[in-house]
Enzyme design. Structure first.
Site, PDB file in Angstrom:
ATOM      1  CB  SER A  81      -6.153  55.328  90.980  1.00 54.20           C
ATOM      2  OG  SER A  81      -5.664  54.777  90.377  1.00 54.20           O
ATOM      3  CE  LYS A  84      -7.152  55.141  87.455  1.00 59.23           C
ATOM      4  NZ  LYS A  84      -7.378  53.811  87.645  1.00 59.23           N
ATOM      5  CE1 TYR A 206      -4.255  56.678  84.858  1.00 63.02           C
ATOM      6  CE2 TYR A 206      -2.207  54.889  84.318  1.00 63.02           C
ATOM      7  CZ  TYR A 206      -3.186  55.753  85.268  1.00 63.02           C
ATOM      8  OH  TYR A 206      -4.117  54.293  85.929  1.00 63.02           O
ATOM      9  CE1 TYR A 258     -10.230  51.784  89.950  1.00 64.48           C
ATOM     10  CE2 TYR A 258      -9.013  51.339  92.169  1.00 64.48           C
ATOM     11  CZ  TYR A 258      -9.402  52.151  91.024  1.00 64.48           C
ATOM     12  OH  TYR A 258      -8.301  53.275  91.349  1.00 64.48           O
ATOM     13  CB  VAL A 276      -2.551  51.922  93.791  1.00 65.83           C
ATOM     14  CG1 VAL A 276      -2.580  50.506  93.638  1.00 65.83           C
ATOM     15  CG2 VAL A 276      -1.497  52.418  92.605  1.00 65.83           C
TER      16      VAL A 276
HETATM   17  N1  GLN Z   1      -0.507  54.406  88.731  1.00 63.92           N
HETATM   18  C1  GLN Z   1      -1.434  53.428  88.916  1.00 63.92           C
HETATM   19  C2  GLN Z   1      -1.699  52.209  87.515  1.00 63.92           C
HETATM   20  O1  GLN Z   1      -2.018  52.906  86.983  1.00 63.92           O
HETATM   21  C3  GLN Z   1      -2.610  54.069  89.233  1.00 63.92           C
HETATM   22  C4  GLN Z   1      -3.480  52.653  89.962  1.00 63.92           C
HETATM   23  C5  GLN Z   1      -4.101  53.066  91.248  1.00 63.92           C
HETATM   24  O2  GLN Z   1      -3.787  54.025  92.291  1.00 63.92           O
HETATM   25  N2  GLN Z   1      -5.417  51.915  91.012  1.00 63.92           N
HETATM   26  O3  GLN Z   1      -0.777  51.437  87.677  1.00 63.92           O
END
Ligand code: GLN
Length: 336
Positions: A81, A84, A206, A258, A276
Site C-alpha cells: 500500500s 498508493k 493495482y 487507515y 502489509v
Molecule cells: N495488496 C494489498 C491489498 O490490496 C495492499 C494492502 C496494504 O498494503 N495495506 O490487500
C-alpha cells in the site's frame, strides 16, 4: 550501520558533524527494537508469508542527500500500500485535481484498508489510501494494453528511488489469485460507474503497483523525493510535479494509517503510509524521508516496529508538524 556521503565519488564531501549524532540516535533506536518480536507477518496474500520476520531496517534520507541507515536497508520486499500516495500523485499529474476528485474523495474513513464501503452521497471511495480509492486511482492511470500503464508506474517509481525497480511476479500472481475482496470492491464501484468497464485491467494495474520490489533505502529515497518538492536528492532528477505534492501529503497525514490515522497524526504528526509487507514511510516536508522495514504487523496491518521507530524518531528529532520546536513557514517569518 553507516552514514553515506551524498557524493560517494567524492569522499572529500563528507557528512557534517551533526550527521554522526543523527547516526548515533538511529543506531540506538535500532538496538532498542532489534529483538522485539510482536505482531504477525501477513498471510492473506500467500507469497507475503515467506518474509523473514526478523528483517529490520531503518533509513533516513535528507533533502540534501545524506543517507542514514541501520539494519537491513538493502533487502527487497514489495511496496504494497505504500504505492498508493505515488499512484495518487500520478493521477493528479495526469488529470488534475478537479477531475481526479470526481472519482475519489479526500475524507478519512477511519476504517480498515480493505473496507467495502463507498460514500453514500457521492458513490466515491472515501480516499485514495484505502484499497477502494487506490483501485479507482489505478483505473485512472492504467493504459491499454495493461503493460503500458504498469511500465509508466515502474518508471516513475524507479526515478523516485534513483535505481531501476521491477515487479515481483510471484507476489503479483499471488495477489491476482487471492484478491477476491479487491475484485468485489472493484465490481461494486463498476456498478456505480466510478470505474470504467476495464475492471480486470484496473485490478491488474493495482496488483502490479502493490507488487513493486523496493528496499528500505529505496522507500526512504522516494519519501525524500516528496520532501524535496519532487526532485530526487541524489540524482537531481525532477520526478514529481510539485504543485500536487501538498495534496498527496495531506491525504497521507489524514488517511495514510487507515483506522489508526487519527492516533498517528496525534502522536507522530507526519504524513506517512504503511504497507502489509511491513514497510512504512514518513515525510518531513522540505527536510527528510524516513522509512522502516519490519514484516510483523499489528491488528490494523501496520508494521509493529515501524510504528514504534517512527514515534521514537519523531520525538527525538522534534518532527511532529505541530511540535513547539517547529518554527513553521520561513515565508511567514519573512512577512512578520
Ligand atoms: N495488496 C494489498 C491489498 O490490496 C495492499 C494492502 C496494504 O498494503 N495495506 O490487500
Amino acid at each position: 550501520m553507516q552514514v553515506v556521503s551524498p557524493d560517494p565519488a567524492n569522499p572529500a564531501k563528507a557528512a557534517p558533524a551533526e550527521a554522526a549524532h543523527i547516526q548515533e540516535i538511529l543506531d540506538e533506536i535500532y538496538e532498542k527494537y532489534r529483538n522485539l518480536d510482536e505482531g504477525a507477518v501477513a498471510t492473506y496474500i500467500p507469497e507475503l508469508s515467506k518474509a523473514d520476520p526478523k528483517d529490520f531496517g531503518i533509513c533516513m534520507v535528507t533533502v540534501d542527500g545524506h543517507v542514514f541507515r541501520a539494519g537491513d536497508c538493502d533487502k527487497e520486499f514489495t511496496i504494497q500500500s505504500m504505492c498508493k500516495p505515488f499512484a495518487f500523485q500520478m493521477a493528479l499529474e495526469q488529470d488534475g485535481v478537479a477531475e481526479t476528485l470526481k472519482y475519489v474523495g479526500v475524507e478519512p474513513s477511519g476504517d480498515a484498508f480493505n473496507s467495502i464501503e463507498l460514500d453514500a452521497r457521492t458513490g466515491r471511495p472515501f480516499n485514495p489510501m484505502i484499497n477502494a480509492g487506490a483501485i479507482v486511482v489505478a483505473s485512472r492511470i492504467k493504459k491499454l494494453p495493461v503493460e503500458t500503464g504498469v511500465r509508466a508506474f515502474v518508471e516513475k517509481m524507479s526515478n523516485a528511488a534513483g535505481r531501476e525497480l521491477r515487479i515481483d511476479e510471484a507476489v503479483l500472481e499471488s495477489e491476482t489469485l487471492t484478491g477476491n475482496r479487491n475484485r468485489a470492491i472493484a465490481y461494486l464501484m463498476r456498478n456505480f460507474a466510478t470505474i470504467d468497464e476495464h475492471v480486470n485491467e484496473s485490478l491488474h494495474q493495482y496488483f502490479a503497483q502493490c507488487s513493486l520490489l523496493v528496499t528500505c533505502q529505496d522507500v526512504a529515497m522516494m519519501a525524500a523525493t516528496l520532501a524535496n518538492i519532487g526532485t530526487n536528492p541524489i540524482t537531481g532528477k525532477r520526478v514529481f510535479d510539485f504543485q500536487f505534492i501538498k495534496y498527496v501529503l495531506t491525504v497521507m497525514l489524514t488517511c495514510g494509517l487507515y483506522d489508526y490515522a487519527g492516533g498517528w497524526a496525534y502522536e507522530v504528526g507526519l504524513p506517512a503510509k504503511s504497507g502489509v509487507a511491513g514497510g512504512i514511510f514518513g515525510v518531513v516536508n522540505r527536510q527528510l524521508g524516513i522509512s522502516v522495514y519490519s514484516p510483523k504487523l499489528d491488528a490494523q496491518g501496520n508494521s509493529v516496529r515501524g510504528i514504534l521507530v517512527c514515534k521514537e524518531l519523531a520525538s527525538h528529532f522534534g518532527l511532529h508538524a505541530f511540535e513547539f520546536t517547529n518554527v513553521g513557514s520561513s515565508f511567514m517569518q519573512w512577512l512578520l
